[in-house]
Motif scaffolding. Structure first.
Motif, PDB file in Angstrom:
ATOM      1  N   SER A 117       0.833  -1.210   0.000  1.00  9.95           N
ATOM      2  CA  SER A 117       0.000   0.000   0.000  1.00  9.95           C
ATOM      3  C   SER A 117       0.864   1.255   0.000  1.00  9.95           C
ATOM      4  O   SER A 117       0.571   2.217  -0.721  1.00  9.95           O
ATOM      5  N   LEU A 118       1.913   1.246   0.795  1.00  8.65           N
ATOM      6  CA  LEU A 118       2.808   2.402   0.842  1.00  8.65           C
ATOM      7  C   LEU A 118       3.531   2.592  -0.487  1.00  8.65           C
ATOM      8  O   LEU A 118       3.644   3.728  -0.991  1.00  8.65           O
ATOM      9  N   LEU A 119       4.000   1.505  -1.078  1.00 10.75           N
ATOM     10  CA  LEU A 119       4.760   1.625  -2.322  1.00 10.75           C
ATOM     11  C   LEU A 119       3.869   1.989  -3.501  1.00 10.75           C
ATOM     12  O   LEU A 119       4.278   2.786  -4.361  1.00 10.75           O
ATOM     13  N   VAL A 120       2.675   1.446  -3.563  1.00 11.54           N
ATOM     14  CA  VAL A 120       1.749   1.832  -4.633  1.00 11.54           C
ATOM     15  C   VAL A 120       1.404   3.314  -4.512  1.00 11.54           C
ATOM     16  O   VAL A 120       1.390   4.043  -5.516  1.00 11.54           O
ATOM     17  N   SER A 121       1.147   3.772  -3.299  1.00 12.27           N
ATOM     18  CA  SER A 121       0.859   5.198  -3.107  1.00 12.27           C
ATOM     19  C   SER A 121       2.051   6.049  -3.518  1.00 12.27           C
ATOM     20  O   SER A 121       1.895   7.098  -4.152  1.00 12.27           O
ATOM     21  N   GLY A 122       3.250   5.604  -3.171  1.00  8.67           N
ATOM     22  CA  GLY A 122       4.448   6.334  -3.562  1.00  8.67           C
ATOM     23  C   GLY A 122       4.626   6.381  -5.067  1.00  8.67           C
ATOM     24  O   GLY A 122       5.005   7.417  -5.631  1.00  8.67           O
ATOM     25  N   LEU A 123       4.347   5.276  -5.751  1.00  9.44           N
ATOM     26  CA  LEU A 123       4.450   5.248  -7.211  1.00  9.44           C
ATOM     27  C   LEU A 123       3.479   6.232  -7.854  1.00  9.44           C
ATOM     28  O   LEU A 123       3.828   6.959  -8.792  1.00  9.44           O
ATOM     29  N   ILE A 124       2.252   6.257  -7.356  1.00 15.92           N
ATOM     30  CA  ILE A 124       1.251   7.166  -7.916  1.00 15.92           C
ATOM     31  C   ILE A 124       1.667   8.614  -7.707  1.00 15.92           C
ATOM     32  O   ILE A 124       1.540   9.452  -8.613  1.00 15.92           O
TER      33      ILE A 124
END
Length: 201
Positions: A117-124
């Motif tokens: 969840s943290l990494l997907v949010s960071g990618l976006i």
């Protein structure tokens, strides 16, 4: 005509640069991009709030995401003011596959769910930073270009904050390995330009 950059992408997290075709599409449909931008800011605030509610005992996460949610809502209001001045009513837009594809990569078991969840949010957020920069560079309307440029620093802070949280709660080697996997999916989903102009399409 927008020309392709000769350099590799320099935005941390991203494996590929946005295509010139997206820039041309976005500039040709600025009103739609602005409306979608409003939706993006609202969703980003919601993501931060949802993570706070899911992990309320993680004090650093709660503090960090409280600030992000507040800033995303401020941006939401700023975009809505621009829409109002342009006579564009708030309304629904169909979503491109970007967000759903990335969300589908989030593993359901903990603690992997938090990491993803943290990494997907960071990618976006990283992609938003890149694309707002492109809009700032190519937008033919000076006021709107300045607005996009002003938001870039916030987007950079946000993806940096998600990265720091990931490396706070997880071993850096695990974070790097999973980030590489998720970034490959993020790059692949943007390889084909969505027929409808969106911030993430």
């Amino acid at each position: 005509m927008v020309t392709a950059s000769s350099s590799a992408p320099t935005i941390k997290f991203l494996q590929s640069a946005t295509s010139p075709a997206w820039v041309e599409q976005a500039i040709a449909h600025l009103d739609v991009i602005l409306l979608d931008h409003s939706h993006c800011e609202r969703k980003a605030a919601g993501v931060a709030l949802n993570l706070m509610f899911r992990y309320p005992s993680n004090a650093k996460l709660v503090r960090t995401l409280t600030a992000i949610a507040q800033e995303e809502l401020e941006h939401f209001e700023q975009v809505n003011q621009i829409l109002e001045r342009r006579g564009i009513a708030l309304g629904p837009l169909s979503a491109p596959p970007y967000g759903a594809t990335l969300s589908a990569q989030v593993r359901r078991a903990e603690p992997q769910r938090l990491l993803d969840s943290l990494l997907v949010s960071g990618l976006i957020e990283a992609r938003s930073h890149e694309r707002l920069g492109l809009l700032a560079e190519h937008c033919p309307e000076p006021d709107l270009a300045r607005f996009y440029r002003a938001l870039m620093a916030s987007e950079a802070r946000h993806y940096g904050a998600y990265w720091v949280l990931a490396t706070t709660y997880f071993d850096r080697s695990d974070v790097n390995a999973r980030l590489e996997e998720l970034a490959a999916v993020e790059s692949e989903v943007l390889a084909t330009l969505h027929p409808e102009p969106r911030v993430h399409s």
